[in-house]
Design an enzyme around this catalytic site. Structure first.
Site, short mmCIF file in Angstrom:
data_model
loop_
_atom_site.label_atom_id
_atom_site.label_comp_id
_atom_site.label_asym_id
_atom_site.label_seq_id
_atom_site.Cartn_x
_atom_site.Cartn_y
_atom_site.Cartn_z
NE ARG A 3 -6.23 1.16 -0.02
CZ ARG A 3 -6.54 1.81 1.07
NH1 ARG A 3 -5.71 1.83 2.08
NH2 ARG A 3 -7.67 2.45 1.15
CD GLU A 32 -8.83 -1.25 3.87
OE1 GLU A 32 -9.07 -0.46 2.95
OE2 GLU A 32 -8.39 -0.88 4.97
CG HIS A 66 -12.89 3.65 3.01
ND1 HIS A 66 -13.54 4.59 3.79
CD2 HIS A 66 -11.57 3.86 3.20
CE1 HIS A 66 -12.64 5.33 4.41
NE2 HIS A 66 -11.44 4.92 4.07
CG ASN A 90 -1.85 1.11 1.32
OD1 ASN A 90 -1.84 1.99 0.46
ND2 ASN A 90 -2.68 1.12 2.34
NE ARG A 112 -9.82 12.84 2.72
CZ ARG A 112 -9.66 11.52 2.80
NH1 ARG A 112 -10.66 10.74 3.18
NH2 ARG A 112 -8.51 10.97 2.50
#
Ligand code: AMP
Length: 413
Positions: A98, A394, A187, A7, A248
């Site tokens: 990823r 993940e 996601h 990742n 965010r």
């Protein structure tokens, strides 16, 4: 099969070496041999490492770029020092990457060849903050490991089943046609994994899976899953839309962008940066983007703005649950995951507070004990809408998709 999962971010590389194959997948017996995080690439990098045989430790090394980080990782994995037990890079049989954005082209994971790489390069403009680094990782692996099978597993792919009514914005249709401006959602690997685990835990089939999944971490998103497929999700064209996140803003009136720009003397990029990096929990509290710290400030020091940030965060999640229940015509369960979702009984209780009308009654004792890596039901047996905590993984899903693709088996699960 030894699969290296990568990742790659702007100044970080997260990795995990997993041993997995079809038999291990069947038995849920995949093993993590080593994992780690390389941070502050570009100078004196900090490395946090763990191996099955030696536990965890930290070290530092001068690492110039992503390619440098990947060769450091490969050297370390094959060294005696790491204790991983592999002596040659040839023992790494596949790499799973990823990749943030698959656009409309990639509705599922894919093995990377020249054509795929070119298609991914064409998509850089959809996620300019992430894609260049994801692709630099793939290229660095190619450089170091030659023709090793490499898979790309996309954050967006699970949401490829969104109907037009969910993914189109009510802006001129020509903008979608010309520039592919639409909701993509992110996601996806996490929401897909949670839905898969939920089926394992409850014995439901894919078609019977009607769920609202809530990934609450530093980034946050909700997903409406009907019949096992994503039918709506809160992140949009970029990960900025939807829930309140660490830094965010989530949903805001787009007209505020110009207003901020004029009032604060910022260009559009500056405003976007403000909404991405200085808003959310950090922006409201003025303290931190870290939920754990905010909970401490609110509980121990009665900090008003820390409390406000938590309240707005939880309210927004509840609002999305309500919207998705209406959109789906009801669901069987709400499932929490991510650093906050997995670890904070307080946030979960606040999110679910007042959902009795929907048939959801929290089991306070179960909620309190469900922390760390535990998964289980946190609603009472009488609840017609259940609540679950299901830790995400993940990396595991990326490793499994990689194995399946290398063996030519379908990745649909
Ligand atoms: P993630 O991005 O999934 O790693 O999640 C990071 C977020 O999880 C941060 O806001 C952390 O403060 C939060 N978090 C981790 N542990 C806890 C905890 N025990 N209670 C509340 N929030 C937590």
């Amino acid at each position: 099969m030894n699969v290296l999962v990568l990742n790659v971010g702007s100044a970080t590389v997260k990795f995990q070496l997993m041993q997995t194959d079809m038999e291990r997948i069947e038995k849920d017996a995949d093993e993590t041999l080593a994992k780690g995080l390389v941070e502050r690439i570009g100078g004196e990098a900090v490395l946090t490492l763990w191996t099955q045989s030696r536990g965890s430790w930290r070290t530092s090394a001068s690492i110039r770029d992503i390619a440098g980080a990947i060769s450091w990782i490969l050297r370390w994995l094959t060294s005696e020092d790491s204790g991983v037990g592999i002596t040659s890079i040839a023992d790494i049989e596949a790499v799973g990457n990823r990749v943030v954005h698959g656009g409309e082209r990639f509705a599922q994971s894919v093995l990377v060849d020249e054509e795929v790489l070119k298609a991914l390069e064409d998509q850089i403009e959809l996620a300019p903050l992430h894609m260049p680094f994801n692709l630099a990782g793939i290229r660095a692996v190619k450089e170091a490991l030659g023709g090793i099978p490499q898979a790309a597993v996309f954050d967006t792919a699970f949401h490829s089943t969104l109907p037009e009514t969910s993914y189109l914005y009510a802006i001129p249709y020509s903008l979608y046609r010309r520039h592919k401006i639409r909701r993509y959602g992110f996601h996806g690997t996490s929401h897909r994994y949670v839905a898969y685990r939920y089926r394992q835990l409850t014995g439901k089939t894919r078609e019977e899976t009607h769920l609202v999944t809530l990934h609450l971490g530093n980034g946050c998103s909700a997903c409406a899953i009907r019949g096992g497929d994503s039918m709506d999700t809160s992140m949009g064209f970029t990960p900025l839309e939807g829930l309140v996140m660490g830094t965010r803003a989530g949903d805001v009136d787009p007209a505020v962008l110009d207003f901020i720009s004029v009032k604060e003397g910022l260009d559009l990029r500056g405003v976007e940066n403000l909404l991405n990096k200085q808003s959310g929990l950090l922006g409201i509290s003025g303290l931190t983007n870290d939920m754990r710290e905010l909970l401490e400030e609110a509980e121990e020091h009665y900090d008003r703005r820390a409390r406000l940030a938590i309240d707005i965060f939880c309210y927004r999640v509840r609002k999305y649950i309500g919207a998705y229940l209406a959109a789906m015509g009801g669901a069987d369960a709400v499932a929490f995951t991510g650093g906050i979702g997995q670890n904070s009984p307080v946030v979960r209780a606040a999110v679910l507070d007042g959902l009795e009308w929907a048939g959801l009654v929290l089991d306070k004792k179960a909620n309190k004990t469900m922390v760390g890596n535990k998964s289980g039901r946190i609603s009472t047996d009488e609840s017609s809408l259940a609540a679950w905590v299901i830790p995400t993984d993940e990396e595991l899903l990326i490793a499994r998709d990689t194995v399946r693709m290398v063996l030519g088996v379908s990745t649909r699960n």
